[in-house]
Design an enzyme around this catalytic site. Structure first.
Site, short mmCIF file in Angstrom:
data_model
loop_
_atom_site.label_atom_id
_atom_site.label_comp_id
_atom_site.label_asym_id
_atom_site.label_seq_id
_atom_site.Cartn_x
_atom_site.Cartn_y
_atom_site.Cartn_z
N LYS A 22 11.02 30.04 48.55
CA LYS A 22 9.61 29.62 48.65
C LYS A 22 9.16 29.69 50.10
O LYS A 22 8.10 30.25 50.41
CB LYS A 22 9.46 28.20 48.14
CG LYS A 22 8.17 27.48 48.56
CD LYS A 22 8.03 26.10 48.00
CE LYS A 22 8.64 25.03 48.84
NZ LYS A 22 7.85 24.60 50.00
N ASN A 23 9.99 29.16 51.02
CA ASN A 23 9.55 29.05 52.41
C ASN A 23 9.62 30.36 53.18
O ASN A 23 9.10 30.44 54.29
CB ASN A 23 10.32 27.94 53.12
CG ASN A 23 9.93 26.57 52.55
OD1 ASN A 23 8.97 26.46 51.78
ND2 ASN A 23 10.69 25.55 52.89
N CYS A 116 0.96 14.35 54.13
CA CYS A 116 1.52 14.25 52.78
C CYS A 116 2.51 13.10 52.81
O CYS A 116 2.62 12.38 53.80
CB CYS A 116 2.18 15.57 52.40
SG CYS A 116 3.63 15.88 53.36
N ARG A 121 1.91 15.32 59.59
CA ARG A 121 1.96 16.80 59.62
C ARG A 121 0.74 17.41 60.31
O ARG A 121 -0.04 18.14 59.73
CB ARG A 121 2.16 17.33 58.20
CG ARG A 121 3.40 16.73 57.58
CD ARG A 121 3.80 17.33 56.30
NE ARG A 121 4.41 18.65 56.51
CZ ARG A 121 4.86 19.38 55.50
NH1 ARG A 121 4.76 18.92 54.27
NH2 ARG A 121 5.39 20.56 55.71
N ASP A 305 15.17 19.41 54.61
CA ASP A 305 14.85 19.57 53.19
C ASP A 305 16.03 19.23 52.29
O ASP A 305 15.85 19.07 51.07
CB ASP A 305 14.39 21.01 52.91
CG ASP A 305 13.07 21.30 53.59
OD1 ASP A 305 12.71 22.49 53.71
OD2 ASP A 305 12.41 20.35 54.04
N ARG A 397 6.98 22.31 42.58
CA ARG A 397 6.44 23.01 43.76
C ARG A 397 7.53 23.82 44.46
O ARG A 397 7.25 24.78 45.15
CB ARG A 397 5.84 22.01 44.75
CG ARG A 397 4.63 21.27 44.22
CD ARG A 397 3.99 20.46 45.30
NE ARG A 397 3.72 21.29 46.48
CZ ARG A 397 3.32 20.81 47.64
NH1 ARG A 397 3.17 19.51 47.81
NH2 ARG A 397 3.08 21.60 48.66
#
Ligand code: EPZ
Length: 429
Positions: A22-23, A116, A121, A305, A397
Site C-alpha cells: 500500500k505504502n 488522525c 500529522r 507500523d 485500509r
C-alpha cells in the site's frame, strides 16, 4: 458496520503470498499524473485507501481502470488540479498529490489534511520544501493552494526524515528546472520503489534509500509499466500471526531486507525465522521470551507500523518488554483494548511496559486505526474463547481481506455484517 469474529487457539500453518505494498503503491499512483501516456501498475493491493486514490485521479479527469491488481491510468485527460475535499478527508496521504500536480500543471488545491487517531500529522515539511522549490502557497479556510509557473531545483534539508515529505519533494523535483538535493531524506524501501518508478518514467534520481537524494529535473516524463513491491507491513503482520499462534508459516513474495529489524526482534523472542531468496518461514515451538526493548524509528529502525502488532505478541511473552514509540505521538490506542483481553500493559508517555501473561481471553474490542486493528486480530487468534473486533473498515485500509488470508492459514475467523437496522414503528408497549 462489519466485525471480525475470531475463535482463538488455532495454530496457523501453510504458505501464503504477500500482496503488493500500500505504502509503495500510493505515491506511485500519485506520480502517474506526471506521465505523458497510459501507464500500467501491477500488484496494486485491493484496499480502501487505494480506491480512494484512484477515485481522486478520476475526479481530476484521468482515465483509470482497476482490474484484479492491475491499474491502468491515462493522465492526459486531467483537466483540474483541485482535489475534492470529501476524498481528501478519506485519506490524508493524498497530500502527496501536491508535488506531482504542481510540477506538471503549475497549480494544485487540496484541503488541509486532518490529523488522525495516531497523531496530529502536520504537513509543514512538505510545504517548506515546496516553497524552497519556488511554489507560492496560500493556506487558509482549511485549504492549501500552491502555484508555480515552473519549479526550480533547490537544496532542501528535512528537519525529520519524513516519508511523505521525501516522496512529495522527489516528485515535485522530477520536472523542476535544475538540480534538487534532499538532505536528511527518509530511507524507507518505499522511497526506493518510488525512485525506481520515476526513473522508469525517465526521471533522473540518485541516492534513494540513502539520506541524501539528488534529482536532476527533466522537461517531461514518458509512460511505463511497473510492478509494486511486496508489502513489508503485511508480511510482518503475518509473521506475527504465526508466532502468536505457535504456528509454522511460509511467506512468498517477501523482501527480507525490508524486515531486518522485525526479524531480529522476532528471533529475540525465541521463534525461528529462516530466509531464502523471497521466501520467509517462521516456526515457533516453545515459550516466548520478552524483548528488553523495542524502539520505533525511521528505516532501518524498527517500523512504527508494526509496533502494535508486535505488542500483541509480547503480551504473551515471559518477562517484561519495553516498547517506545518515537515516530507518532499517540500510537498506543490499542493498549486499552488489549487490556480488555487480559493483557498487562502500563503506558508512561511514549513507552509501554508489557508484562507477559499466561493467556489472553476473548472479548469485544474496537479497532482505532489500521495497525491497532491488526494487533487486536492477532491477540484474538491467540486468546481463549471468542474475540469480536469492531470497526473493521480501519483494517480494510491496509490489509486485503485479512480474514481470508488468515483462513487460508487455518484461522477460525469470519467477517460478520450487521443486519440492516430496521427503522420502523415501535410496537405498542
Ligand atoms: C508514512 O506516513 C506511512 N504512510 C505511515 O504508514 C508510516 O507510519 C509513516 O510513513 C512512518 O513510517 C504512507 O506511506 C501512506 P512521516 P507519513 O511523514 O508520510 C511528522 C500505515 O499504517 N511530520 O514519516 O505521514 C509526523 O507527524 C501508515 O500504513 C511532521 O511533523 O509519515 C510524524 O510524527 C500510518 N511534519 C513523523 O513526522 C510533516 O510535514 C513521521 O511522519 C510530516 C511529518
Amino acid at each position: 458496520m462489519e466485525r471480525l469474529v475470531i475463535e482463538g487457539g488455532e495454530r496457523l500453518s501453510g504458505s501464503i503470498r504477500v500482496h503488493g505494498s500500500k505504502n509503495a503503491a500510493l505515491p506511485i499512483l500519485a506520480a502517474v499524473v506526471m506521465a505523458d501516456g497510459e501507464t500500467v501498475v501491477h500488484d496494486v493491493p485491493n484496499l480502501d485507501d487505494i480506491h480512494v486514490m484512484l477515485d481522486i485521479l478520476r475526479s481530476l479527469g484521468a482515465r483509470v481502470t482497476y482490474d484484479n491488481g492491475n491499474v491502468t491510468v491515462d493522465p492526459r485527460t486531467i483537466h483540474t488540479t483541485d482535489v475534492p475535499e470529501h476524498l481528501m478527508r478519506l485519506m490524508r496521504s493524498s497530500i502527496f498529490l501536491m508535488g506531482p500536480l504542481l510540477t506538471r500543471f503549475g497549480s494544485v488545491r487540496v484541503s488541509k489534511p486532518g490529523g488522525c487517531t495516531i497523531g496530529s500529522r502536520p504537513v509543514d515539511f512538505h510545504l517548506k520544501g515546496l516553497e524552497l522549490l519556488g511554489a507560492e502557497i496560500t493556506d487558509r479556510h482549511g485549504f492549501i493552494e500552491c502555484r508555480a509557473e515552473r519549479l526550480r531545483g533547490a537544496t532542501i534539508f528535512l528537519d525529520y526524515p519524513s516519508v511523505g515529505a521525501t516522496e512529495n519533494l522527489m516528485m515535485a523535483a522530477a520536472l523542476a528546472d535544475g538540480e534538487t538535493v534532499i538532505g536528511n531524506a527518509a530511507r524507507e524501501p518505499e522511497i526506493r520503489d518510488l525512485a525506481d518508478f520515476l526513473v522508469r518514467l525517465g526521471a533522473r534520481v540518485r541516492g534513494a534509500g540513502e539520506d541524501t537524494i539528488t534529482i536532476e529535473g527533466v522537461p517531461r516524463l514518458a509512460s511505463c509499466e511497473f510492478d509494486v513491491s511486496p508489502d513489508r507491513v503485511v508480511a510482518g503482520t503475518l509473521l506475527l500471526a504465526a508466532a502468536v499462534t505457535r504456528g509454522n508459516v511460509q511467506l512468498r513474495n517477501v523482501r527480507a531486507a525490508d524486515l531486518t529489524a522485525v526479524i531480529t526482534k522476532l528471533r529475540e523472542t525465541g521463534v525461528q525465522v529462516t530466509v531464502s531468496h523471497d521466501i520467509l518461514e517462521l516456526k515457533r515451538t516453545g515459550a516466548l521470551r520478552a524483548v528488553d526493548r523495542i524502539q520505533t524509528a525511521p528505516f532501518p529502525g524498527f517500523p512504527t507500523d508494526l509496533q502494535a502488532p508486535f505488542m500483541s505478541l509480547l503480551t504473551l511473552a515471559n518477562g517484561i518488554s519495553v516498547i517506545s514509540e518515537t515516530v507518532f505521538e499517540d500510537r498506543f490506542q490499542h493498549v486499552s483494548e488489549l487490556q480488555r483481553m487480559g493483557a498487562a500493559i502500563k503506558v508512561d508517555l511514549r513507552s509501554a511496559f508489557v508484562r507477559g501473561v499466561k493467556e489472553l481471553s476473548g472479548a469485544v474490542v474496537e479497532a482505532t486505526d489500521l495497525r491497532a486493528g491488526a494487533a487486536l486480530v492477532l491477540a484474538g487468534l491467540a486468546a481463549e474463547g471468542t474475540t469480536v473486533v469492531e470497526r473493521v473498515h480501519h483494517i480494510d485500509r491496509g490489509y486485503e481481506a485479512l480474514e481470508l488470508q488468515l483462513q487460508d492459514l487455518g484461522a477460525r475467523i469470519t467477517r460478520v455484517r450487521d443486519a440492516k437496522r430496521r427503522i420502523g414503528k415501535k410496537a405498542d408497549a
